[in-house]
Design a protein around this motif. Structure first.
Motif, PDB file in Angstrom:
ATOM      1  N   VAL A   1      -7.309 -42.118  13.112  1.00 22.35           N
ATOM      2  CA  VAL A   1      -6.136 -41.708  12.350  1.00 22.35           C
ATOM      3  C   VAL A   1      -5.100 -42.825  12.458  1.00 22.35           C
ATOM      4  O   VAL A   1      -4.830 -43.329  13.558  1.00 22.35           O
ATOM      5  CB  VAL A   1      -5.542 -40.398  12.907  1.00 22.35           C
ATOM      6  CG1 VAL A   1      -4.289 -40.007  12.120  1.00 22.35           C
ATOM      7  CG2 VAL A   1      -6.573 -39.286  12.882  1.00 22.35           C
TER       8      VAL A   1
ATOM      9  N   ARG B   1      -4.423 -46.672   2.926  1.00 17.48           N
ATOM     10  CA  ARG B   1      -5.492 -45.874   2.313  1.00 17.48           C
ATOM     11  C   ARG B   1      -6.308 -46.713   1.333  1.00 17.48           C
ATOM     12  O   ARG B   1      -7.541 -46.616   1.290  1.00 17.48           O
ATOM     13  CB  ARG B   1      -4.884 -44.667   1.597  1.00 17.48           C
ATOM     14  CG  ARG B   1      -4.314 -43.611   2.525  1.00 17.48           C
ATOM     15  CD  ARG B   1      -3.940 -42.349   1.780  1.00 17.48           C
ATOM     16  NE  ARG B   1      -3.234 -41.431   2.651  1.00 17.48           N
ATOM     17  CZ  ARG B   1      -1.912 -41.258   2.659  1.00 17.48           C
ATOM     18  NH1 ARG B   1      -1.156 -41.934   1.792  1.00 17.48           N
ATOM     19  NH2 ARG B   1      -1.347 -40.414   3.497  1.00 17.48           N
TER      20      ARG B   1
ATOM     21  N   GLN C   1      -8.364 -41.616   8.525  1.00 17.76           N
ATOM     22  CA  GLN C   1      -7.387 -40.712   7.922  1.00 17.76           C
ATOM     23  C   GLN C   1      -6.003 -41.318   8.140  1.00 17.76           C
ATOM     24  O   GLN C   1      -5.708 -41.844   9.213  1.00 17.76           O
ATOM     25  CB  GLN C   1      -7.471 -39.341   8.583  1.00 17.76           C
ATOM     26  CG  GLN C   1      -6.467 -38.324   8.066  1.00 17.76           C
ATOM     27  CD  GLN C   1      -6.503 -37.027   8.859  1.00 17.76           C
ATOM     28  OE1 GLN C   1      -7.188 -36.942   9.874  1.00 17.76           O
ATOM     29  NE2 GLN C   1      -5.771 -36.024   8.405  1.00 17.76           N
TER      30      GLN C   1
END
Length: 276
Positions: A137, A150, A163
């Motif tokens: 993450v 992203r 993520q």
């Protein structure tokens, strides 16, 4: 004018503001030609007629005004990978590869990783690229930076294992729902408020990712005491540190019950602090 002539003239133009004037000129020319720098140097393109000058000249002028080459190209290489960068993120630098290498040396192969202040996602994605059984993450307070991270995860084929979440470690409850991690990576803001930075950095990179109080230690003081609720037993945290900060950050770590080990970069400067 040949390509070689145009590069030579650009390098002379940039020499007043850049220590890497020749390299900058070659990278910008390669970008305009749509080839890599290696192709530019090896494929005899230097003897060909230069492309329409306007586009190249505009890039050279922007570089002469200290705009970083990475922003002009839109990409920066890091740990052998190409990352998109924008003014919303710090430009990944070779010194920070020390953090990734330390993580590869210390973390389990299937580690669950937290990258605090992920920016372009470079630290997390470089680690995941080397460790196909790991997942992680990346958090950042900036929605714009997260969009870049992203996109980089998608381009590198790592989106299923990476993520990205908007979170600010200075706000209460930011860590809720994140769980615990085997590895925490962090390149926090660590520049002193009154530091004399190069214009390339001061004028073009996000201040919120650079400055951390009069000593450059504010974010270490905020983050390190929170590690106990982020790490699993036996977990490790690896921080990038600035010049002369190893002792001070080590003391902050000791106050929270962590042992600290220093890792040096290729220039033999203390660059990473490994906390266990």
């Amino acid at each position: 004018m040949t390509v070689a002539d145009a590069i030579r003239a650009a390098a002379e133009r940039l020499s007043a503001t850049s220590d890497t004037a020749r390299l900058d000129a070659e990278l910008l020319m390669a970008h305009v030609l749509g080839v890599s720098r290696s192709q530019l140097l090896l494929l005899r393109m230097r003897d060909e007629a230069a492309p329409h000058a306007a586009g190249f000249d505009r890039l050279v002028e922007r570089r002469a005004a200290h705009e970083p080459v990475a922003h002009l190209l839109g990409v920066q290489e890091f740990f052998g990978l190409e990352f998109a960068v924008t003014p919303d993120t710090l430009i990944p630098r070779g010194d920070s590869e020390t953090i990734v290498q330390a993580a590869l040396d210390y973390a389990r192969h299937d580690a669950r990783v937290l990258d605090m202040g992920t920016g372009s996602g470079a630290l997390l994605l470089a680690f995941l690229h080397e460790r196909p059984d790991a997942k992680g993450v990346g958090i950042d307070a900036s929605a714009a930076a997260l969009a870049v991270a992203r996109a980089n995860g998608q381009r590198l084929g790592l989106a299923k294992r990476a993520q990205f979440v908007q979170a600010n470690w200075l706000e209460a409850g930011w860590e809720h729902d994140l769980g615990r991690f085997d590895l925490v990576l962090c390149n926090p803001p660590y520049v002193e408020s009154d530091a004399n930075l190069d214009p390339d950095v001061r004028e073009f990179e996000p201040a919120t990712a650079l400055f951390a109080g009069p000593e450059g230690l504010d974010d270490y003081r905020a983050i390190v005491p929170q590690l106990c609720k982020l790490l699993v037993p036996g977990g490790v945290a690896i921080f990038e540190i600035g010049a002369g900060q190893a002792e001070a950050v080590g003391a902050i770590a000791s106050e929270s019950g962590f042992a600290a080990e220093t890792r040096r970069d290729l220039a033999d400067r203390p660059r990473a602090l490994i906390l266990r």
